[in-house]
Design a protein around this motif. Structure first.
Motif, PDB file in Angstrom:
ATOM      1  N   VAL A 170       0.859  -1.182   0.000  1.00  0.00           N
ATOM      2  CA  VAL A 170       0.000   0.000   0.000  1.00  0.00           C
ATOM      3  C   VAL A 170       0.902   1.239   0.000  1.00  0.00           C
ATOM      4  CG1 VAL A 170      -1.772   1.287   1.238  1.00  0.00           C
ATOM      5  CG2 VAL A 170      -1.827  -1.219   1.243  1.00  0.00           C
ATOM      6  N   MET A 171       0.753   2.051  -1.023  1.00  0.00           N
ATOM      7  CA  MET A 171       1.541   3.276  -1.134  1.00  0.00           C
ATOM      8  C   MET A 171       0.886   4.355  -0.285  1.00  0.00           C
ATOM      9  SD  MET A 171       2.423   3.146  -5.217  1.00  0.00           S
ATOM     10  CE  MET A 171       3.601   4.481  -5.081  1.00  0.00           C
ATOM     11  N   ILE A 172       1.626   4.853   0.700  1.00  0.00           N
ATOM     12  CA  ILE A 172       1.090   5.795   1.681  1.00  0.00           C
ATOM     13  C   ILE A 172       1.672   7.179   1.442  1.00  0.00           C
ATOM     14  CG2 ILE A 172       0.854   6.303   4.145  1.00  0.00           C
ATOM     15  CD1 ILE A 172       1.221   3.327   4.680  1.00  0.00           C
ATOM     16  N   ASP A 173       0.779   8.175   1.459  1.00  0.00           N
ATOM     17  CA  ASP A 173       1.188   9.575   1.329  1.00  0.00           C
ATOM     18  C   ASP A 173       1.503  10.103   2.727  1.00  0.00           C
ATOM     19  OD1 ASP A 173       1.686  12.133   0.653  1.00  0.00           O
ATOM     20  OD2 ASP A 173      -0.350  12.618  -0.009  1.00  0.00           O
ATOM     21  N   LEU A 174       2.766  10.244   3.034  1.00  0.00           N
ATOM     22  CA  LEU A 174       3.195  10.671   4.366  1.00  0.00           C
ATOM     23  C   LEU A 174       3.080  12.183   4.577  1.00  0.00           C
ATOM     24  CD1 LEU A 174       6.375   8.418   4.767  1.00  0.00           C
ATOM     25  CD2 LEU A 174       4.070   8.009   5.612  1.00  0.00           C
ATOM     26  N   THR A 175       2.789  12.934   3.518  1.00  0.00           N
ATOM     27  CA  THR A 175       2.723  14.395   3.657  1.00  0.00           C
ATOM     28  C   THR A 175       1.438  14.847   4.340  1.00  0.00           C
ATOM     29  OG1 THR A 175       1.726  14.573   1.448  1.00  0.00           O
ATOM     30  CG2 THR A 175       4.153  14.707   1.609  1.00  0.00           C
ATOM     31  N   SER A 176       0.384  14.009   4.287  1.00  0.00           N
ATOM     32  CA  SER A 176      -0.894  14.398   4.902  1.00  0.00           C
ATOM     33  C   SER A 176      -1.274  13.359   5.949  1.00  0.00           C
ATOM     34  CB  SER A 176      -1.993  14.513   3.844  1.00  0.00           C
ATOM     35  OG  SER A 176      -2.157  13.272   3.188  1.00  0.00           O
ATOM     36  N   ASP A 195      -7.640   6.128   7.073  1.00  0.00           N
ATOM     37  CA  ASP A 195      -7.131   5.888   5.727  1.00  0.00           C
ATOM     38  C   ASP A 195      -7.882   4.729   5.098  1.00  0.00           C
ATOM     39  OD1 ASP A 195      -5.234   7.893   5.827  1.00  0.00           O
ATOM     40  OD2 ASP A 195      -3.743   6.586   6.769  1.00  0.00           O
ATOM     41  N   CYS A 196      -8.160   4.847   3.813  1.00  0.00           N
ATOM     42  CA  CYS A 196      -8.814   3.781   3.050  1.00  0.00           C
ATOM     43  C   CYS A 196      -7.994   3.522   1.790  1.00  0.00           C
ATOM     44  CB  CYS A 196     -10.242   4.167   2.691  1.00  0.00           C
ATOM     45  SG  CYS A 196     -11.299   4.466   4.131  1.00  0.00           S
ATOM     46  N   VAL A 197      -8.070   2.347   1.262  1.00  0.00           N
ATOM     47  CA  VAL A 197      -7.205   1.915   0.161  1.00  0.00           C
ATOM     48  C   VAL A 197      -8.002   1.856  -1.137  1.00  0.00           C
ATOM     49  CG1 VAL A 197      -5.782   0.033  -0.740  1.00  0.00           C
ATOM     50  CG2 VAL A 197      -5.675   0.638   1.690  1.00  0.00           C
ATOM     51  N   THR A 198      -7.425   2.431  -2.173  1.00  0.00           N
ATOM     52  CA  THR A 198      -7.962   2.337  -3.530  1.00  0.00           C
ATOM     53  C   THR A 198      -6.973   1.583  -4.399  1.00  0.00           C
ATOM     54  OG1 THR A 198      -6.927   4.397  -4.287  1.00  0.00           O
ATOM     55  CG2 THR A 198      -9.113   4.556  -3.264  1.00  0.00           C
ATOM     56  N   ILE A 199      -7.470   1.072  -5.525  1.00  0.00           N
ATOM     57  CA  ILE A 199      -6.577   0.426  -6.504  1.00  0.00           C
ATOM     58  C   ILE A 199      -6.680   1.198  -7.815  1.00  0.00           C
ATOM     59  CG2 ILE A 199      -6.606  -1.863  -5.458  1.00  0.00           C
ATOM     60  CD1 ILE A 199      -8.782  -2.666  -7.468  1.00  0.00           C
ATOM     61  N   LEU A 200      -5.521   1.421  -8.420  1.00  0.00           N
ATOM     62  CA  LEU A 200      -5.448   2.162  -9.673  1.00  0.00           C
ATOM     63  C   LEU A 200      -4.249   1.680 -10.455  1.00  0.00           C
ATOM     64  CD1 LEU A 200      -6.330   4.484 -11.589  1.00  0.00           C
ATOM     65  CD2 LEU A 200      -4.849   6.004 -10.231  1.00  0.00           C
ATOM     66  N   ASN A 201      -4.502   1.276 -11.699  1.00  0.00           N
ATOM     67  CA  ASN A 201      -3.444   0.839 -12.604  1.00  0.00           C
ATOM     68  C   ASN A 201      -2.546  -0.227 -11.979  1.00  0.00           C
ATOM     69  OD1 ASN A 201      -4.382   2.607 -14.569  1.00  0.00           O
ATOM     70  ND2 ASN A 201      -3.022   4.267 -13.885  1.00  0.00           N
ATOM     71  N   GLY A 202      -3.192  -1.181 -11.283  1.00  0.00           N
ATOM     72  CA  GLY A 202      -2.455  -2.310 -10.743  1.00  0.00           C
ATOM     73  C   GLY A 202      -1.742  -2.029  -9.439  1.00  0.00           C
ATOM     74  N   LYS A 203      -1.980  -0.888  -8.809  1.00  0.00           N
ATOM     75  CA  LYS A 203      -1.330  -0.545  -7.551  1.00  0.00           C
ATOM     76  C   LYS A 203      -2.374  -0.138  -6.514  1.00  0.00           C
ATOM     77  CE  LYS A 203       2.960   0.979  -9.775  1.00  0.00           C
ATOM     78  NZ  LYS A 203       3.926   2.101  -9.933  1.00  0.00           N
ATOM     79  N   ALA A 204      -1.960  -0.207  -5.227  1.00  0.00           N
ATOM     80  CA  ALA A 204      -2.851   0.155  -4.125  1.00  0.00           C
ATOM     81  C   ALA A 204      -2.333   1.432  -3.471  1.00  0.00           C
ATOM     82  CB  ALA A 204      -2.905  -0.967  -3.107  1.00  0.00           C
ATOM     83  N   PHE A 205      -3.263   2.344  -3.181  1.00  0.00           N
ATOM     84  CA  PHE A 205      -2.895   3.642  -2.613  1.00  0.00           C
ATOM     85  C   PHE A 205      -3.740   3.910  -1.371  1.00  0.00           C
ATOM     86  CE2 PHE A 205      -2.021   3.826  -7.131  1.00  0.00           C
ATOM     87  CZ  PHE A 205      -0.774   4.402  -7.195  1.00  0.00           C
ATOM     88  N   SER A 206      -3.125   4.576  -0.403  1.00  0.00           N
ATOM     89  CA  SER A 206      -3.833   5.029   0.782  1.00  0.00           C
ATOM     90  C   SER A 206      -4.380   6.422   0.507  1.00  0.00           C
ATOM     91  CB  SER A 206      -2.888   5.058   1.990  1.00  0.00           C
ATOM     92  OG  SER A 206      -3.535   5.633   3.098  1.00  0.00           O
ATOM     93  N   LYS A 207      -5.714   6.572   0.685  1.00  0.00           N
ATOM     94  CA  LYS A 207      -6.366   7.844   0.389  1.00  0.00           C
ATOM     95  C   LYS A 207      -7.281   8.243   1.539  1.00  0.00           C
ATOM     96  CE  LYS A 207      -4.655   8.419  -3.755  1.00  0.00           C
ATOM     97  NZ  LYS A 207      -3.779   9.570  -4.094  1.00  0.00           N
ATOM     98  N   ASP A 208      -7.659   9.506   1.497  1.00  0.00           N
ATOM     99  CA  ASP A 208      -8.633  10.003   2.468  1.00  0.00           C
ATOM    100  C   ASP A 208      -9.986   9.351   2.188  1.00  0.00           C
ATOM    101  OD1 ASP A 208     -10.317  11.381   4.130  1.00  0.00           O
ATOM    102  OD2 ASP A 208      -9.517  13.365   3.634  1.00  0.00           O
TER     103      ASP A 208
END
Length: 278
Positions: free
Chosen positions: A224-230, A235-248
């Motif tokens: 899970v790719m986490i945005d440490l700046t915010s 946090d909830c996880v989305t998938i986009l273009n084969g990757k997982a991201f942590s989003k608001d």
């Protein structure tokens, strides 16, 4: 002389009276035993009817006991016969029960075999056409493994997608196996960067990632790719273009839902098979 005769006659009369008196006494004495014997015989004649009645009653009692014994013997034989019959029926019933259980087991195995064959055939048809009437999933849902998946175009918050999937009698997407990962990630490719919410979230940055059913996330499947700046409270996880991201979780993303697949519609296989065999 007359006086002498008279005295002699008186003496004879006296002797006669004495003799008669002695005879009378002897006669009376000899007659007493006969009276006693008569009195002794009278009770014997009186008890004869009583003895006869008692004997008759004894005979009747013996006959009754014999009849009762005969009835008891017949009842005993009948009871043994019925008991043997009951045992035989119970044995037959046990055999029938075992045969029925065996038939049920065979029927279940045949049904499972038929289901596997129908599922395999339906899956082949489904993979060739991308959609088939035998599919165990609702219309426009994607069938993979034992689940049905739908990737909607509507954009909602993470909680909004949760309610949306529940309304569709499903849950949010859960990627917990390699097979599901290989199926779900290609669905996330988009030219316009439309990502999909999954059922993975955490309450804060220090908490563990959990799926909606409470099972933990495995980092061995994907990162899970986490945005440490915010920093966010959730946090909830989305998938986009084969990757997982942590989003608001309040951001608007598309919804991805899943549900258990139903039984393959065997009757829907008849028409394609008939066309195929012609």
């Amino acid at each position: 002389m007359l006086a002498k005769y008279s005295s002699t006659r008186d003496m004879l009369d006296a002797d006669g009276d004495t003799t008669m008196s002695l005879h009378s006494q002897a006669s009376a004495t000899s007659q007493r035993p006969e009276l006693g014997h008569t009195e002794h015989q009278r009770p014997s004649s009186a008890w004869r009817p009583v003895a006869l009645i008692l004997l008759t009653l004894c005979l009747v009692l013996l006959i009754g006991l014999a009849a009762l014994g005969l009835v008891f013997f017949q009842f005993y034989q009948l009871s043994n016969t019925q008991q043997d019959s009951i045992l035989q029926k119970e044995e037959k019933l046990g055999n029938l029960s075992r045969q029925l259980q065996s038939l049920r087991t065979q029927n279940r195995k045949l049904a499972e075999t038929l289901h596997h064959v129908a599922e395999k055939l339906c899956r082949e048809l489904y993979n060739k056409t991308g959609e088939h009437r035998c599919s165990p999933c609702p219309e426009k849902w994607k069938w993979h493994g034992d689940k049905c998946y739908q990737f909607y175009k509507e954009s909602k918050s993470w909680q909004g997608c949760e309610y949306f999937c529940i309304a569709e009698n499903s849950t949010m997407l859960k990627i917990n196996t390699q097979e599901v990962l290989e199926f779900a990630m290609p669905q996330s490719y988009s030219e316009f960067f439309y990502s999909y919410w999954t059922g993975l979230s955490r309450n804060s940055s220090g908490k563990a990632w959990l799926w909606m059913d409470g099972t933990p996330y495995s980092s061995e499947l994907f990162d899970v790719m986490i945005d440490l700046t915010s920093l966010r409270s959730r946090d909830c996880v989305t998938i986009l273009n084969g990757k997982a991201f942590s989003k608001d979780c309040r951001e608007l993303r598309r919804c991805a839902c899943e549900k258990a697949a139903a039984m393959v519609k065997v009757q829907s296989l008849h028409e394609p098979l008939s066309r195929r065999w012609r």
